[in-house]
Motif scaffolding. Structure first.
Motif, short mmCIF file in Angstrom:
data_model
loop_
_atom_site.label_atom_id
_atom_site.label_comp_id
_atom_site.label_asym_id
_atom_site.label_seq_id
_atom_site.Cartn_x
_atom_site.Cartn_y
_atom_site.Cartn_z
N ARG A 110 3.37 0.85 -7.99
CA ARG A 110 4.43 1.55 -8.69
C ARG A 110 4.80 2.84 -7.98
NH1 ARG A 110 8.57 0.45 -10.41
NH2 ARG A 110 7.49 -1.40 -11.23
N MET A 111 3.81 3.54 -7.41
CA MET A 111 4.09 4.78 -6.70
C MET A 111 4.94 4.51 -5.46
SD MET A 111 1.35 7.71 -5.50
CE MET A 111 0.68 7.87 -7.17
N ILE A 112 4.72 3.40 -4.80
CA ILE A 112 5.56 3.01 -3.66
C ILE A 112 7.01 2.89 -4.12
CG2 ILE A 112 6.13 1.08 -2.12
CD1 ILE A 112 3.83 2.60 -1.02
N CYS A 113 7.22 2.22 -5.27
CA CYS A 113 8.57 2.00 -5.77
C CYS A 113 9.24 3.29 -6.23
CB CYS A 113 8.54 1.00 -6.93
SG CYS A 113 7.97 -0.65 -6.48
N ASP A 114 8.46 4.24 -6.69
CA ASP A 114 9.01 5.47 -7.25
C ASP A 114 9.17 6.59 -6.22
OD1 ASP A 114 9.04 4.23 -9.71
OD2 ASP A 114 7.16 5.14 -10.38
N SER A 115 8.76 6.35 -4.99
CA SER A 115 8.74 7.41 -3.97
C SER A 115 9.75 7.16 -2.87
CB SER A 115 7.32 7.52 -3.37
OG SER A 115 6.36 7.80 -4.36
N GLY A 116 9.95 8.20 -2.05
CA GLY A 116 10.84 8.11 -0.90
C GLY A 116 10.27 8.89 0.27
N ILE B 268 -6.40 8.18 -2.51
CA ILE B 268 -5.29 8.78 -1.76
C ILE B 268 -4.70 7.68 -0.90
CG2 ILE B 268 -4.69 10.45 0.04
CD1 ILE B 268 -6.80 12.29 -1.19
N TRP B 269 -3.44 7.36 -1.17
CA TRP B 269 -2.85 6.12 -0.67
C TRP B 269 -1.87 6.35 0.48
CZ3 TRP B 269 -1.93 5.32 -6.49
CH2 TRP B 269 -3.10 4.82 -7.08
N GLY B 270 -2.00 5.52 1.50
CA GLY B 270 -1.14 5.60 2.67
C GLY B 270 0.20 4.94 2.45
N SER B 271 1.19 5.39 3.20
CA SER B 271 2.52 4.79 3.14
C SER B 271 3.37 5.32 4.28
CB SER B 271 3.21 5.12 1.81
OG SER B 271 4.55 4.64 1.80
N GLY B 272 4.33 4.50 4.71
CA GLY B 272 5.30 4.94 5.69
C GLY B 272 6.53 5.54 5.01
N GLN B 273 7.43 6.08 5.81
CA GLN B 273 8.59 6.79 5.28
C GLN B 273 9.73 5.88 4.83
OE1 GLN B 273 9.84 9.63 8.22
NE2 GLN B 273 7.94 10.82 8.11
N GLY B 274 9.64 4.59 5.10
CA GLY B 274 10.75 3.69 4.78
C GLY B 274 10.82 3.22 3.35
N ILE B 275 9.93 3.69 2.48
CA ILE B 275 9.82 3.12 1.14
C ILE B 275 10.97 3.46 0.20
CG2 ILE B 275 7.33 2.82 1.17
CD1 ILE B 275 7.13 5.52 -0.32
N GLY B 276 11.90 4.29 0.64
CA GLY B 276 13.07 4.55 -0.18
C GLY B 276 13.86 3.28 -0.45
N GLY C 184 -2.38 10.87 9.71
CA GLY C 184 -1.87 9.71 9.01
C GLY C 184 -0.86 10.11 7.96
N ASN C 185 -0.12 9.14 7.45
CA ASN C 185 0.91 9.41 6.45
C ASN C 185 0.47 8.90 5.08
OD1 ASN C 185 2.77 10.69 8.13
ND2 ASN C 185 3.63 8.75 8.83
N TYR C 186 0.62 9.75 4.07
CA TYR C 186 0.11 9.46 2.73
C TYR C 186 1.12 9.84 1.66
CZ TYR C 186 -4.16 9.33 5.45
OH TYR C 186 -5.09 9.04 6.42
N LEU C 187 0.98 9.23 0.49
CA LEU C 187 1.83 9.53 -0.65
C LEU C 187 1.41 10.85 -1.30
CD1 LEU C 187 1.89 5.93 -2.06
CD2 LEU C 187 3.96 7.22 -1.46
N ALA C 188 2.33 11.81 -1.34
CA ALA C 188 2.02 13.12 -1.91
C ALA C 188 1.57 13.03 -3.38
CB ALA C 188 3.23 14.05 -1.78
N PRO C 189 2.18 12.17 -4.22
CA PRO C 189 1.72 12.11 -5.61
C PRO C 189 0.25 11.71 -5.73
CG PRO C 189 3.88 11.11 -5.43
CD PRO C 189 3.41 11.36 -4.03
#
Length: 322
Positions: free
Chosen positions: A224-230, A285-293, A245-250
């Motif tokens: 859900r955090m992936i879907c709600d983030s950009g 603490i979860w990783g993610s790339g910047q394309g999730i918008g 590395g790249n991580y979700l700030a929330p």
């Protein structure tokens, strides 16, 4: 020219192997939908005395894809890949190489160090070896040590991302290397897949959008955090593993830390002896790339790939009109 095993994919995409997230359910769904599915060997973990999970996973993936191919001769599954972390702290590496060799894994992805013996094992069982890199210097070393292809991990990618623009990184590699080149970094749409090819890559390497799939082995809050983030919600830090590395700030805030004021850590702290370089204290603490918008809903993997394929075809048609 791409090796035969990377030709005839539905779209030019390899799904990247993600810690915890990529397991047989997701890999099988990705392959059946026509793209290369992959998982890190270290995701297959077992307790002492239990069946070796990597053996079980490879058997299941191979058998299910074989059954699919027999039932769908006109729409065979794409091949799968296994990621080997070749960092010196990975105590399982030799065992996992032997298992993958015995199961004739078709595509080997290596990370955190180029090792000739791993490439040799892949070749000996008829497979190919792709090595992920973050700059041109590491790219040259990987090919010198026997890798067949490269995965350029550029700025914006999830996990241990590089700092360089994809334009610069692909450009420098293509000055001397004409073999298989994959590009990673904020690729989440079919249009972005086409852009990767226009830059000179052969295939797009996509991870974060597949976190938000039904088959992904990720906590529901993570999906859900992936879907709600950009892109603005992605923080780059070395604190959690010792490597940038790249991580979700929330998720960082949920752990009681300030994503705008994080300490730095040294690469010497990286340790894969327990399957991950991330200390258990930071498992949420979860990783993610910047394309999730571009990712706004949790979908079956096949539906996400169908959307990528449709967008890719539409982008090609649109460019052909210019």
């Amino acid at each position: 020219m791409l090796p035969p095993i990377l030709q005839n994919l539905r779209i030019p995409v390899v799904a990247s192997p993600m810690f915890i997230v990529s397991t047989p359910d997701l890999v099988i769904a990705q392959c059946k939908a026509g793209i290369v599915g992959s998982f890190p060997a270290l995701n297959a973990r077992e307790k002492d005395g239990e069946e070796i999970q990597l053996e079980a996973w490879l058997t299941r993936i191979t058998e299910e894809l074989d059954r699919h191919n027999q039932a769908n001769p006109d729409r065979p599954a794409a091949p799968f890949a296994v990621n080997q972390i070749v960092h010196r702290s990975n105590a399982r590496l030799e065992r996992d190489i032997e298992i993958c060799h015995r199961h004739k894994v078709p595509i080997w992805i290596t990370s955190l160090g180029a090792r000739p013996e791993v490439n040799a094992a892949a070749h000996d069982c008829g497979g190919i070896a792709l090595h992920d890199i973050i700059n041109n210097k590491f790219a040259r070393k990987a090919i010198e040590k026997g890798a067949d292809g490269l995965i350029a991990v550029a700025a914006g990618a999830g996990g241990h991302a590089g700092p360089q623009s994809p334009f610069a990184l692909v450009q420098e590699i293509r000055e001397w290397f004409d073999g298989p080149l994959l590009l990673s970094g904020a690729i989440a749409t079919g249009r972005a897949v086409l852009a990767a090819k226009a830059m000179g890559a052969d295939l797009a390497y996509i991870g974060s959008p597949f976190i938000a799939t039904e088959e992904a082995s990720a906590p529901s809050d993570y999906k859900r955090m992936i879907c709600d983030s950009g892109a603005m919600d992605i923080v780059t830090s070395s604190l959690f593993t010792g490597v940038s590395g790249n991580y979700l700030a929330p998720s960082i805030r949920n752990a009681g830390l300030d994503p705008d004021d994080l300490e730095h850590a040294d690469a010497s702290s990286m340790n894969f002896s327990e399957g991950s370089s991330k200390p258990k204290a930071w498992s949420q603490i979860w990783g993610s790339g910047q394309g999730i918008g571009a990712v706004r809903e949790i979908l079956p993997a096949a539906e996400r790939i169908e959307r990528l394929a449709r967008e890719y075809a539409e982008a090609k048609e649109e460019l052909a009109r210019f």
